[in-house]
Design a protein around this motif. Structure first.
Motif, PDB file in Angstrom:
ATOM      1  N   PRO A   1      31.639  41.568  37.435  1.00 27.10           N
ATOM      2  CA  PRO A   1      32.782  42.333  37.925  1.00 27.10           C
ATOM      3  C   PRO A   1      33.196  43.466  36.992  1.00 27.10           C
ATOM      4  O   PRO A   1      33.025  43.391  35.781  1.00 27.10           O
ATOM      5  CB  PRO A   1      33.891  41.278  38.012  1.00 27.10           C
ATOM      6  CG  PRO A   1      33.491  40.215  37.042  1.00 27.10           C
ATOM      7  CD  PRO A   1      32.000  40.193  37.055  1.00 27.10           C
ATOM      8  N   LYS A   2      33.736  44.543  37.579  1.00 25.58           N
ATOM      9  CA  LYS A   2      34.325  45.632  36.816  1.00 25.58           C
ATOM     10  C   LYS A   2      35.808  45.281  36.619  1.00 25.58           C
ATOM     11  O   LYS A   2      36.617  45.562  37.481  1.00 25.58           O
ATOM     12  CB  LYS A   2      34.262  46.941  37.593  1.00 25.58           C
ATOM     13  CG  LYS A   2      32.911  47.387  38.048  1.00 25.58           C
ATOM     14  CD  LYS A   2      33.124  48.638  38.899  1.00 25.58           C
ATOM     15  CE  LYS A   2      31.820  49.139  39.438  1.00 25.58           C
ATOM     16  NZ  LYS A   2      32.030  50.322  40.315  1.00 25.58           N
ATOM     17  N   LEU A   3      36.175  44.712  35.534  1.00 23.46           N
ATOM     18  CA  LEU A   3      37.540  44.344  35.223  1.00 23.46           C
ATOM     19  C   LEU A   3      38.105  43.351  36.239  1.00 23.46           C
ATOM     20  O   LEU A   3      38.339  42.205  35.920  1.00 23.46           O
ATOM     21  CB  LEU A   3      38.438  45.580  35.130  1.00 23.46           C
ATOM     22  CG  LEU A   3      38.039  46.600  34.064  1.00 23.46           C
ATOM     23  CD1 LEU A   3      38.966  47.799  34.081  1.00 23.46           C
ATOM     24  CD2 LEU A   3      38.056  45.958  32.680  1.00 23.46           C
TER      25      LEU A   3
ATOM     26  N   ALA B   1      45.238  43.723  49.653  1.00 24.09           N
ATOM     27  CA  ALA B   1      44.114  43.534  48.726  1.00 24.09           C
ATOM     28  C   ALA B   1      43.661  44.863  48.131  1.00 24.09           C
ATOM     29  O   ALA B   1      43.385  44.964  46.926  1.00 24.09           O
ATOM     30  CB  ALA B   1      42.954  42.850  49.443  1.00 24.09           C
ATOM     31  N   ALA B   2      43.583  45.893  48.975  1.00 21.68           N
ATOM     32  CA  ALA B   2      43.126  47.198  48.481  1.00 21.68           C
ATOM     33  C   ALA B   2      44.125  47.797  47.495  1.00 21.68           C
ATOM     34  O   ALA B   2      43.734  48.372  46.466  1.00 21.68           O
ATOM     35  CB  ALA B   2      42.903  48.142  49.663  1.00 21.68           C
TER      36      ALA B   2
ATOM     37  N   SER C   1      45.687  49.154  41.979  1.00 18.57           N
ATOM     38  CA  SER C   1      46.715  49.121  40.935  1.00 18.57           C
ATOM     39  C   SER C   1      46.157  48.631  39.603  1.00 18.57           C
ATOM     40  O   SER C   1      46.691  48.967  38.544  1.00 18.57           O
ATOM     41  CB  SER C   1      47.877  48.230  41.367  1.00 18.57           C
ATOM     42  OG  SER C   1      47.489  46.860  41.399  1.00 18.57           O
ATOM     43  N   LEU C   2      45.095  47.842  39.645  1.00 19.07           N
ATOM     44  CA  LEU C   2      44.503  47.296  38.426  1.00 19.07           C
ATOM     45  C   LEU C   2      43.198  47.991  38.050  1.00 19.07           C
ATOM     46  O   LEU C   2      42.489  47.543  37.147  1.00 19.07           O
ATOM     47  CB  LEU C   2      44.247  45.792  38.599  1.00 19.07           C
ATOM     48  CG  LEU C   2      45.493  44.910  38.772  1.00 19.07           C
ATOM     49  CD1 LEU C   2      45.103  43.453  38.961  1.00 19.07           C
ATOM     50  CD2 LEU C   2      46.425  45.054  37.570  1.00 19.07           C
ATOM     51  N   GLY C   3      42.888  49.084  38.742  1.00 20.20           N
ATOM     52  CA  GLY C   3      41.649  49.794  38.457  1.00 20.20           C
ATOM     53  C   GLY C   3      40.426  48.972  38.796  1.00 20.20           C
ATOM     54  O   GLY C   3      39.368  49.106  38.156  1.00 20.20           O
TER      55      GLY C   3
END
Length: 295
Positions: free
Chosen positions: A5-7, A31-32, A37-39
């Motif tokens: 995962p990316k972050l 969800a989107a 919001s968290l990049g």
């Protein structure tokens, strides 16, 4: 092999068994927004293990409606109907651990067995009627059978995990905090849940755990009606050595009578609003959430 995962990574996972409605729009946008919001990354997954009800036209409509709402996602999209070997492998692992057994009971058999439950014992859990264990002690075949219902022996699962409690973190608006899964009582409160349904080869509970792990989902975003089922998923994650994601169970969109929207609520289908000339912002305003901001 699991994705890296990316972050953070979350997903929207509808079933192509009818038109998406306002509740789906709220869940997908929630969800989107969360991912943005968290990049992080927002994924779409098609949960079509019920091939008796899934239809290609409904799947096509999912892509069309979500694109209209301004959502994008990586391709190719994971489709559960393509994932049966992965589910079979997980079932085989649990079978080899002596945790599964075939069940021939029909719903009416379970209802009959539950007609006089022990006083004070719960009769329903997150998976419906709590199975009384009718088939648990029957002789098992040497090989895991195909096309039969398979249940998880919850008492044996508790013994194998070797701890009385498991935990998971919830960051949704209703159940925020750390939650404890009491394994010592799981055979009473959850029962021997179905992990493979007859002629389906898997179940929602098994598939979602395997898929979330293989897609590297770090944050599970879904409706609050599935909060109680998280106990089942955390137990399966422990048994199959899968990571426990953070959970975010959001509020549900309900009708005027307070009932949550379902696929049969065609009057609230996104496609109908589109046909009436409504804009994506009109739909977003109806559900009280903004559209996604451009990156």
């Amino acid at each position: 092999m699991a994705y890296q995962p990316k972050l953070m990574r979350t997903r929207f996972a509808p079933s192509p068994t009818g038109p998406l409605h306002l509740g789906h729009a709220f869940s997908a946008l929630t969800a989107a927004h969360f991912a943005q919001s968290l990049g992080g990354e927002f994924l779409l997954r098609i949960e079509d293990i019920d091939q008796t009800r899934a239809r290609p036209e409904w799947e096509a409509q999912i892509y069309d409606d979500l694109t209209w709402l301004g959502l994008t996602w990586p391709t190719p999209v994971m489709r559960q109907s393509d994932r049966m070997p992965a589910y079979r492998a997980a079932l085989q692992t649990l079978w080899d651990m002596d945790l599964l057994y075939p069940c021939t009971c029909k719903r009416r058999d379970i209802e009959a067995a539950m007609s006089a439950p022990q006083e004070g014992a719960p009769t329903h859990g997150p998976d419906g009627l709590i199975y009384p264990g009718t088939c648990r002690t029957k002789p098992k075949p040497d090989q895991m059978p195909d096309g039969e219902t398979l249940r998880l022996d919850m008492a044996k699962a508790f013994a194998i995990i070797g701890t009385e409690t498991l935990t998971f973190t919830e960051i949704g608006p209703v159940h925020t905090g750390t939650h404890i899964v009491d394994l010592s009582k799981a055979h009473q409160t959850l029962g021997d849940i179905v992990l493979a349904r007859r002629d389906m080869g898997t179940s929602y509970h098994l598939s979602v755990v395997i898929d979330d792990s293989d897609q590297g989902i770090t944050h599970v975003t879904r409706g609050s009606d599935l909060f109680e089922a998280t106990q089942i998923h955390v137990i399966l994650q422990a048994l199959l050595n899968k990571p426990v994601p953070t959970y975010h169970h959001h509020d549900l969109i309900r009708d005027d009578q307070g009932k949550r929207l379902a696929k049969r609520d065609d009057a609230r289908a996104i496609a109908l609003y589109r046909a009436e000339g409504k804009t994506p912002k009109d739909v977003a305003d109806l559900i009280g959430t903004p559209l996604l901001s451009p990156l």
